[in-house]
Design a protein around this motif. Structure first.
Motif, PDB file in Angstrom:
ATOM      1  N   ALA A   1      38.628 -20.947 -11.971  1.00 33.05           N
ATOM      2  CA  ALA A   1      39.399 -20.634 -10.763  1.00 33.05           C
ATOM      3  C   ALA A   1      39.654 -19.141 -10.657  1.00 33.05           C
ATOM      4  O   ALA A   1      39.536 -18.551  -9.570  1.00 33.05           O
ATOM      5  CB  ALA A   1      40.715 -21.404 -10.769  1.00 33.05           C
ATOM      6  N   VAL A   2      39.987 -18.515 -11.765  1.00 34.25           N
ATOM      7  CA  VAL A   2      40.214 -17.064 -11.757  1.00 34.25           C
ATOM      8  C   VAL A   2      38.927 -16.323 -11.418  1.00 34.25           C
ATOM      9  O   VAL A   2      38.917 -15.379 -10.614  1.00 34.25           O
ATOM     10  CB  VAL A   2      40.788 -16.600 -13.116  1.00 34.25           C
ATOM     11  CG1 VAL A   2      40.793 -15.092 -13.223  1.00 34.25           C
ATOM     12  CG2 VAL A   2      42.185 -17.160 -13.314  1.00 34.25           C
ATOM     13  N   LEU A   3      37.817 -16.739 -12.010  1.00 40.43           N
ATOM     14  CA  LEU A   3      36.539 -16.092 -11.733  1.00 40.43           C
ATOM     15  C   LEU A   3      36.095 -16.303 -10.284  1.00 40.43           C
ATOM     16  O   LEU A   3      35.484 -15.420  -9.681  1.00 40.43           O
ATOM     17  CB  LEU A   3      35.467 -16.592 -12.693  1.00 40.43           C
ATOM     18  CG  LEU A   3      35.625 -16.150 -14.148  1.00 40.43           C
ATOM     19  CD1 LEU A   3      34.569 -16.802 -15.021  1.00 40.43           C
ATOM     20  CD2 LEU A   3      35.567 -14.645 -14.259  1.00 40.43           C
ATOM     21  N   ALA A   4      36.399 -17.483  -9.716  1.00 39.14           N
ATOM     22  CA  ALA A   4      36.033 -17.735  -8.322  1.00 39.14           C
ATOM     23  C   ALA A   4      36.802 -16.837  -7.370  1.00 39.14           C
ATOM     24  O   ALA A   4      36.265 -16.405  -6.345  1.00 39.14           O
ATOM     25  CB  ALA A   4      36.280 -19.204  -7.977  1.00 39.14           C
ATOM     26  N   MET A   5      38.036 -16.528  -7.692  1.00 46.14           N
ATOM     27  CA  MET A   5      38.821 -15.644  -6.827  1.00 46.14           C
ATOM     28  C   MET A   5      38.539 -14.175  -7.104  1.00 46.14           C
ATOM     29  O   MET A   5      38.736 -13.330  -6.237  1.00 46.14           O
ATOM     30  CB  MET A   5      40.311 -15.928  -6.982  1.00 46.14           C
ATOM     31  CG  MET A   5      40.732 -17.224  -6.329  1.00 46.14           C
ATOM     32  SD  MET A   5      40.235 -17.385  -4.609  1.00 46.14           S
ATOM     33  CE  MET A   5      41.265 -16.171  -3.830  1.00 46.14           C
TER      34      MET A   5
ATOM     35  N   ASP B   1      35.882 -16.996  -3.404  1.00 47.72           N
ATOM     36  CA  ASP B   1      35.590 -18.354  -2.938  1.00 47.72           C
ATOM     37  C   ASP B   1      36.848 -19.203  -3.066  1.00 47.72           C
ATOM     38  O   ASP B   1      37.074 -19.834  -4.105  1.00 47.72           O
ATOM     39  CB  ASP B   1      34.441 -18.940  -3.755  1.00 47.72           C
ATOM     40  CG  ASP B   1      33.911 -20.236  -3.173  1.00 47.72           C
ATOM     41  OD1 ASP B   1      34.486 -20.735  -2.191  1.00 47.72           O
ATOM     42  OD2 ASP B   1      32.909 -20.736  -3.702  1.00 47.72           O
ATOM     43  N   PRO B   2      37.701 -19.222  -2.031  1.00 52.73           N
ATOM     44  CA  PRO B   2      38.970 -19.952  -2.154  1.00 52.73           C
ATOM     45  C   PRO B   2      38.795 -21.462  -2.260  1.00 52.73           C
ATOM     46  O   PRO B   2      39.620 -22.134  -2.871  1.00 52.73           O
ATOM     47  CB  PRO B   2      39.743 -19.562  -0.897  1.00 52.73           C
ATOM     48  CG  PRO B   2      38.751 -19.027   0.053  1.00 52.73           C
ATOM     49  CD  PRO B   2      37.599 -18.521  -0.753  1.00 52.73           C
ATOM     50  N   LEU B   3      37.726 -22.025  -1.701  1.00 49.25           N
ATOM     51  CA  LEU B   3      37.520 -23.469  -1.789  1.00 49.25           C
ATOM     52  C   LEU B   3      37.233 -23.888  -3.231  1.00 49.25           C
ATOM     53  O   LEU B   3      37.839 -24.845  -3.745  1.00 49.25           O
ATOM     54  CB  LEU B   3      36.378 -23.892  -0.868  1.00 49.25           C
ATOM     55  CG  LEU B   3      36.095 -25.383  -0.817  1.00 49.25           C
ATOM     56  CD1 LEU B   3      37.301 -26.123  -0.253  1.00 49.25           C
ATOM     57  CD2 LEU B   3      34.872 -25.667   0.010  1.00 49.25           C
ATOM     58  N   ALA B   4      36.339 -23.176  -3.889  1.00 48.85           N
ATOM     59  CA  ALA B   4      36.043 -23.484  -5.287  1.00 48.85           C
ATOM     60  C   ALA B   4      37.259 -23.227  -6.165  1.00 48.85           C
ATOM     61  O   ALA B   4      37.549 -24.005  -7.085  1.00 48.85           O
ATOM     62  CB  ALA B   4      34.857 -22.655  -5.776  1.00 48.85           C
ATOM     63  N   ALA B   5      37.996 -22.153  -5.866  1.00 48.91           N
ATOM     64  CA  ALA B   5      39.192 -21.846  -6.655  1.00 48.91           C
ATOM     65  C   ALA B   5      40.249 -22.925  -6.490  1.00 48.91           C
ATOM     66  O   ALA B   5      40.910 -23.310  -7.458  1.00 48.91           O
ATOM     67  CB  ALA B   5      39.752 -20.488  -6.254  1.00 48.91           C
TER      68      ALA B   5
END
Length: 128
Positions: free
Chosen positions: A88-92, A98-102
């Motif tokens: 989640a941290v890496l996705a943001m 990428d807020p959806l993946a996060a």
């Protein structure tokens, strides 16, 4: 836990296949470091396959009341929660974020975290 473990297993298989077939994406002019491009997804996918199998097997072992299964499955749930929090941290932090993946990874962090708390709590003894 078994459903989430199955999802992790499927994701791991997809990442493993993606890493192993990276060369097929470049037909005409492959990059010079093509062998290393597929290495990280393949290793991460293999790790997720192992984690997913452990979570599914752990859930079945807990349902079968195997001795020590709650502790092992709880530790696997802690590992899964930590990995999904890192994801989640890496996705943001990626550009663009990428807020959806996060959001999905944050929800799964909560699911795995609560599962770990429930599995690792001390056993209650019945007052006989």
């Amino acid at each position: 836990m078994g459903v989430a473990g199955t999802a992790v297993l499927i994701t791991g298989v997809a990442m493993l296949v993606m890493g192993l077939t990276m060369g097929a994406r470049y037909s005409a002019d492959p990059p010079p470091d093509l062998a290393t491009l597929g290495l990280a997804p393949a290793l991460a996918g293999a790790g997720l396959v192992v984690l997913g199998c452990g979570l599914v097997g752990g859930a079945l072992a807990v349902l079968s009341d195997v001795r020590g299964a709650r502790v092992v499955t709880g530790i696997l749930a802690v590992v899964a929660a930590a990995l999904s929090a890192l994801g989640a941290v890496l996705a943001m932090a990626s550009i663009p974020a990428d807020p959806l993946a996060a959001t999905a990874l944050t929800i799964m962090t909560g699911v795995f975290g609560v599962s770990a708390l429930l599995l690792l709590r001390p056993a209650r003894h019945s007052p006989d």
